[in-house]
Design a protein around this motif. Structure first.
Motif, PDB file in Angstrom:
ATOM      1  N   LYS A 105       0.844  -1.215   0.000  1.00 58.64           N
ATOM      2  CA  LYS A 105       0.000   0.000   0.000  1.00 58.64           C
ATOM      3  C   LYS A 105       0.880   1.267   0.000  1.00 58.64           C
ATOM      4  O   LYS A 105       1.968   1.251  -0.561  1.00 58.64           O
ATOM      5  CB  LYS A 105      -0.957  -0.029   1.178  1.00 58.64           C
ATOM      6  CG  LYS A 105      -1.715  -1.357   1.299  1.00 58.64           C
ATOM      7  CD  LYS A 105      -2.881  -1.269   2.217  1.00 58.64           C
ATOM      8  CE  LYS A 105      -3.487  -2.651   2.401  1.00 58.64           C
ATOM      9  NZ  LYS A 105      -4.765  -2.641   3.051  1.00 58.64           N
ATOM     10  N   VAL A 144      -4.687 -11.477   7.007  1.00 53.64           N
ATOM     11  CA  VAL A 144      -3.919 -12.732   7.061  1.00 53.64           C
ATOM     12  C   VAL A 144      -2.637 -12.463   7.855  1.00 53.64           C
ATOM     13  O   VAL A 144      -1.962 -11.461   7.654  1.00 53.64           O
ATOM     14  CB  VAL A 144      -3.577 -13.254   5.650  1.00 53.64           C
ATOM     15  CG1 VAL A 144      -2.706 -14.517   5.739  1.00 53.64           C
ATOM     16  CG2 VAL A 144      -4.848 -13.547   4.868  1.00 53.64           C
ATOM     17  N   VAL A 188      -1.699 -10.200   1.049  1.00 54.24           N
ATOM     18  CA  VAL A 188      -1.427  -9.785   2.424  1.00 54.24           C
ATOM     19  C   VAL A 188      -1.102  -8.302   2.471  1.00 54.24           C
ATOM     20  O   VAL A 188      -0.239  -7.839   1.730  1.00 54.24           O
ATOM     21  CB  VAL A 188      -0.221 -10.590   2.983  1.00 54.24           C
ATOM     22  CG1 VAL A 188       0.018 -10.253   4.441  1.00 54.24           C
ATOM     23  CG2 VAL A 188      -0.425 -12.086   2.788  1.00 54.24           C
ATOM     24  N   GLY A 189      -1.794  -7.557   3.305  1.00 54.95           N
ATOM     25  CA  GLY A 189      -1.509  -6.131   3.455  1.00 54.95           C
ATOM     26  C   GLY A 189      -0.545  -5.911   4.609  1.00 54.95           C
ATOM     27  O   GLY A 189       0.669  -6.109   4.476  1.00 54.95           O
ATOM     28  N   ALA A 215     -12.771  -7.333   6.437  1.00 49.51           N
ATOM     29  CA  ALA A 215     -11.617  -8.043   6.998  1.00 49.51           C
ATOM     30  C   ALA A 215     -10.299  -7.348   6.674  1.00 49.51           C
ATOM     31  O   ALA A 215      -9.248  -7.746   7.162  1.00 49.51           O
ATOM     32  CB  ALA A 215     -11.590  -9.477   6.483  1.00 49.51           C
ATOM     33  N   GLU A 226      -9.819  -0.610  -1.673  1.00 53.12           N
ATOM     34  CA  GLU A 226      -9.483   0.786  -1.339  1.00 53.12           C
ATOM     35  C   GLU A 226      -9.546   1.667  -2.583  1.00 53.12           C
ATOM     36  O   GLU A 226      -9.890   2.844  -2.502  1.00 53.12           O
ATOM     37  CB  GLU A 226      -8.100   0.835  -0.662  1.00 53.12           C
ATOM     38  CG  GLU A 226      -8.163   0.268   0.750  1.00 53.12           C
ATOM     39  CD  GLU A 226      -6.861  -0.341   1.250  1.00 53.12           C
ATOM     40  OE1 GLU A 226      -5.800  -0.136   0.620  1.00 53.12           O
ATOM     41  OE2 GLU A 226      -6.912  -1.035   2.291  1.00 53.12           O
ATOM     42  N   GLU A 242     -11.356 -10.655  -1.121  1.00 52.59           N
ATOM     43  CA  GLU A 242     -10.992  -9.822   0.015  1.00 52.59           C
ATOM     44  C   GLU A 242     -12.241  -9.170   0.602  1.00 52.59           C
ATOM     45  O   GLU A 242     -12.643  -8.084   0.157  1.00 52.59           O
ATOM     46  CB  GLU A 242     -10.026  -8.720  -0.429  1.00 52.59           C
ATOM     47  CG  GLU A 242      -8.732  -9.229  -1.009  1.00 52.59           C
ATOM     48  CD  GLU A 242      -7.596  -8.242  -0.783  1.00 52.59           C
ATOM     49  OE1 GLU A 242      -6.616  -8.630  -0.170  1.00 52.59           O
ATOM     50  OE2 GLU A 242      -7.724  -7.082  -1.199  1.00 52.59           O
TER      51      GLU A 242
HETATM   52  C1  PEP Z   1      -5.080  -5.895   1.450  1.00 52.58           C
HETATM   53  O1  PEP Z   1      -4.921  -4.700   1.493  1.00 52.58           O
HETATM   54  O2  PEP Z   1      -5.164  -6.458   0.353  1.00 52.58           O
HETATM   55  C2  PEP Z   1      -5.177  -6.630   2.705  1.00 52.58           C
HETATM   56  C3  PEP Z   1      -5.604  -7.857   2.650  1.00 52.58           C
HETATM   57  O3  PEP Z   1      -4.831  -5.954   3.844  1.00 52.58           O
HETATM   58  P1  PEP Z   1      -4.637  -6.592   5.315  1.00 52.58           P
HETATM   59  O4  PEP Z   1      -3.854  -7.872   5.159  1.00 52.58           O
HETATM   60  O5  PEP Z   1      -3.887  -5.558   6.085  1.00 52.58           O
HETATM   61  O6  PEP Z   1      -5.992  -6.848   5.863  1.00 52.58           O
END
Ligand code: PEP
Length: 258
Positions: free
Chosen positions: A11, A215, A234-235, A172, A98, A168
């Motif tokens: 991000k 995650v 994964v963010g 979550a 987002e 996604e």
């Molecule tokens: C994402 O932004 O795609 C995401 C899954 O974020 P996070 O793992 O922080 O929930």
């Protein structure tokens, strides 16, 4: 066998120097041995070039977080898919919630971006997912179906090998509240069936469907144990090398090396 895939979406985090440091640490940790799954990182645009240098001898692939759907021209502040291709990206994340929420991306815009990414010979990671109110209203499948149909409109069966879908759930993402493995599995199975009806069962069987939404190292194993969960987008946890590495390692028990 379909590709198992863990990708880190950084991000709007990290300066170029910070991105070099994070990518170097990750590359060191992963080493050059074949990992248990495909791995990609998506640093901010300005760090893509430096990150590519850092990971070039590692199995880590380079991803971008977004692109524009035109080749070039008067689109101040935008980056085209061909620019991303030229800088060495293998993947582009398209339609992240987002982007949909804060930048007004519609399914039609997402569709144009997907097609542009594919036409450049890159892979598109197409994000779909419902909000909390949509889940509570019982319309998760309807929402996800509309997004998947919209994103893939006009995408050819032969191009589907370059498409990854990331389920996604918006509730979550970044909340620390992940979907249960069973909740994820239900939607992943639904997406696979939908893709089978849109294309063929062979395309659906080969489609990689990642789960994304809080995650972490501690919950990845249970998610990956689900038959239709093929990895993770994964963010937050991708910004911590140990945590991201633990997620990758969780793939060992469930996924065969590609
Ligand atoms: C994402 O932004 O795609 C995401 C899954 O974020 P996070 O793992 O922080 O929930």
């Amino acid at each position: 066998m379909r590709k198992k895939f863990v990708a880190g979406n950084w991000k709007m985090n990290k300066t170029v120097a910070g991105a070099i440091a994070l990518a170097s640490e990750l590359a060191r940790k992963i080493g050059s041995d074949a990992p248990p799954c495909e791995i990609a990182i998506a640093p901010p645009f300005i760090a893509l070039d430096s990150a590519r240098e850092v990971i070039k001898k590692s199995p880590i692939k380079l991803a971008a977080q977004n692109c524009h759907y035109e080749n070039d021209g008067a689109y101040t502040g935008e980056i085209s898919a061909s620019m991303l291709k030229a800088v060495g990206c293998d993947y582009v994340i398209v339609g992240h919630s987002e982007r949909r929420q804060y930048f007004g991306e519609t399914d039609a815009i997402v569709n144009k971006k997907v097609k542009k990414v594919l036409s450049e010979g890159m892979n598109a990671i197409v994000c779909v997912g419902e909000t909390l109110s949509e889940r509570e209203a019982g319309v998760t499948e309807k929402v996800v179906e509309t997004q998947v149909r919209g994103a893939l409109n006009g995408v050819l069966e032969s191009e589907m090998k370059s498409v990854v879908i990331a389920y996604e759930p918006v509730w979550a993402i970044g909340t620390g509240k992940n979907a249960t493995p069973e909740q994820a599995e239900d939607v992943h199975r639904f997406i696979r069936q939908l893709v089978a009806s849109l294309y063929s069962s062979a395309v659906a069987e080969n489609l990689t469907i990642q789960y994304g939404g809080s995650v972490k190292g501690s919950n990845a194993k249970d998610l990956f144990a689900m038959p239709n969960v093929d990895g993770a987008l994964v963010g937050g946890a991708s910004l911590k090398v140990d945590e991201f590495y633990q997620i990758i390692q969780s793939a060992h028990n469930f996924f065969t090396t590609i």
